[in-house]
Motif scaffolding. Structure first.
Motif, PDB file in Angstrom:
ATOM      1  N   GLY A  23       0.903  -1.148   0.107  1.00  0.00           N
ATOM      2  CA  GLY A  23      -0.354  -0.063   0.158  1.00  0.00           C
ATOM      3  C   GLY A  23       0.815   1.178   0.045  1.00  0.00           C
ATOM      4  O   GLY A  23       0.608   2.248  -0.327  1.00  0.00           O
ATOM      5  N   LEU A  24       2.263   1.334   0.618  1.00  0.00           N
ATOM      6  CA  LEU A  24       2.796   2.450   0.689  1.00  0.00           C
ATOM      7  C   LEU A  24       3.560   2.713  -0.896  1.00  0.00           C
ATOM      8  O   LEU A  24       3.848   3.926  -1.004  1.00  0.00           O
ATOM      9  N   ILE A  25       4.036   1.640  -1.602  1.00  0.00           N
ATOM     10  CA  ILE A  25       4.777   1.716  -2.715  1.00  0.00           C
ATOM     11  C   ILE A  25       3.753   2.679  -3.649  1.00  0.00           C
ATOM     12  O   ILE A  25       4.421   3.639  -4.106  1.00  0.00           O
ATOM     13  N   PRO A  26       2.673   2.528  -3.927  1.00  0.00           N
ATOM     14  CA  PRO A  26       1.983   3.442  -4.945  1.00  0.00           C
ATOM     15  C   PRO A  26       1.610   4.817  -4.233  1.00  0.00           C
ATOM     16  O   PRO A  26       1.612   5.810  -5.121  1.00  0.00           O
ATOM     17  N   ALA A  27       1.449   4.887  -2.897  1.00  0.00           N
ATOM     18  CA  ALA A  27       1.249   6.178  -2.332  1.00  0.00           C
ATOM     19  C   ALA A  27       2.288   6.993  -2.379  1.00  0.00           C
ATOM     20  O   ALA A  27       2.544   8.219  -2.875  1.00  0.00           O
ATOM     21  N   ALA A  28       3.858   6.414  -2.408  1.00  0.00           N
ATOM     22  CA  ALA A  28       5.086   7.065  -2.307  1.00  0.00           C
ATOM     23  C   ALA A  28       5.132   7.331  -3.952  1.00  0.00           C
ATOM     24  O   ALA A  28       5.744   8.625  -4.107  1.00  0.00           O
ATOM     25  N   ALA A  29       5.027   6.669  -4.906  1.00  0.00           N
ATOM     26  CA  ALA A  29       5.032   7.106  -6.242  1.00  0.00           C
ATOM     27  C   ALA A  29       4.034   8.087  -6.596  1.00  0.00           C
ATOM     28  O   ALA A  29       4.661   9.253  -7.416  1.00  0.00           O
ATOM     29  N   ALA A  30       2.807   8.180  -6.001  1.00  0.00           N
ATOM     30  CA  ALA A  30       2.038   9.193  -6.309  1.00  0.00           C
ATOM     31  C   ALA A  30       2.671  10.609  -5.856  1.00  0.00           C
ATOM     32  O   ALA A  30       2.723  11.785  -6.321  1.00  0.00           O
ATOM     33  N   ALA A  31       3.243  10.509  -4.583  1.00  0.00           N
ATOM     34  CA  ALA A  31       3.826  11.583  -3.867  1.00  0.00           C
ATOM     35  C   ALA A  31       5.021  12.332  -4.744  1.00  0.00           C
ATOM     36  O   ALA A  31       5.108  13.447  -4.680  1.00  0.00           O
ATOM     37  N   LEU A  32       5.868  11.450  -5.315  1.00  0.00           N
ATOM     38  CA  LEU A  32       6.907  11.910  -6.075  1.00  0.00           C
ATOM     39  C   LEU A  32       6.345  12.464  -7.354  1.00  0.00           C
ATOM     40  O   LEU A  32       7.224  13.345  -7.844  1.00  0.00           O
ATOM     41  N   VAL A  33       5.399  11.998  -7.993  1.00  0.00           N
ATOM     42  CA  VAL A  33       4.878  12.655  -9.380  1.00  0.00           C
ATOM     43  C   VAL A  33       4.267  13.847  -8.983  1.00  0.00           C
ATOM     44  O   VAL A  33       4.600  14.946  -9.852  1.00  0.00           O
ATOM     45  N   LEU A  34       3.658  14.018  -7.826  1.00  0.00           N
ATOM     46  CA  LEU A  34       3.125  15.476  -7.476  1.00  0.00           C
ATOM     47  C   LEU A  34       4.134  16.250  -7.125  1.00  0.00           C
ATOM     48  O   LEU A  34       4.035  17.553  -7.347  1.00  0.00           O
ATOM     49  N   LEU A  35       5.158  15.905  -6.386  1.00  0.00           N
ATOM     50  CA  LEU A  35       6.418  17.090  -5.996  1.00  0.00           C
ATOM     51  C   LEU A  35       7.389  17.192  -7.030  1.00  0.00           C
ATOM     52  O   LEU A  35       7.741  18.469  -7.386  1.00  0.00           O
ATOM     53  N   LEU A  36       7.658  16.217  -7.959  1.00  0.00           N
ATOM     54  CA  LEU A  36       8.709  16.496  -8.926  1.00  0.00           C
ATOM     55  C   LEU A  36       8.052  16.577 -10.398  1.00  0.00           C
ATOM     56  O   LEU A  36       8.934  17.012 -11.273  1.00  0.00           O
ATOM     57  N   GLY A  37       6.892  16.260 -10.555  1.00  0.00           N
ATOM     58  CA  GLY A  37       6.262  16.472 -11.997  1.00  0.00           C
ATOM     59  C   GLY A  37       6.098  15.201 -12.660  1.00  0.00           C
ATOM     60  O   GLY A  37       6.932  14.350 -12.323  1.00  0.00           O
ATOM     61  N   SER A  38       5.271  14.859 -13.490  1.00  0.00           N
ATOM     62  CA  SER A  38       5.089  13.664 -14.032  1.00  0.00           C
ATOM     63  C   SER A  38       6.312  13.668 -15.126  1.00  0.00           C
ATOM     64  O   SER A  38       6.654  14.505 -15.884  1.00  0.00           O
ATOM     65  N   PRO A  39       6.872  12.317 -15.139  1.00  0.00           N
ATOM     66  CA  PRO A  39       8.050  12.017 -16.250  1.00  0.00           C
ATOM     67  C   PRO A  39       7.413  11.982 -17.449  1.00  0.00           C
ATOM     68  O   PRO A  39       8.478  12.109 -18.602  1.00  0.00           O
TER      69      PRO A  39
END
Length: 67
Positions: A23-39
């Protein structure tokens, strides 16, 4: 005295840490996309003002004849 009745234990989850991490892996990935922008975002697209003439609309295509 009354005889002590053993209580039934609830069934244990087989991998509690693994299910928590799943459950934490998708949440961390979503937080990174929000913070860093979509690749997947194209480079060069943004709200930067460009100099030069405004883009014009292309001429419309001629009407097509039914086949």
């Amino acid at each position: 005295m009354s005889a002590r009745v053993p209580r039934e234990r609830p069934p244990r989850r087989p991998f509690p840490r693994l299910t928590g991490a799943a459950g934490l892996i998708p949440a961390a990935a979503a937080a990174l996309v929000l913070l860093l922008g979509s690749p997947l975002a194209e480079s060069g697209t943004g709200t930067v003002a460009r100099s030069g003439p405004a883009p014009t609309a292309a001429a419309p295509l001629p009407a097509a004849r039914p086949a």
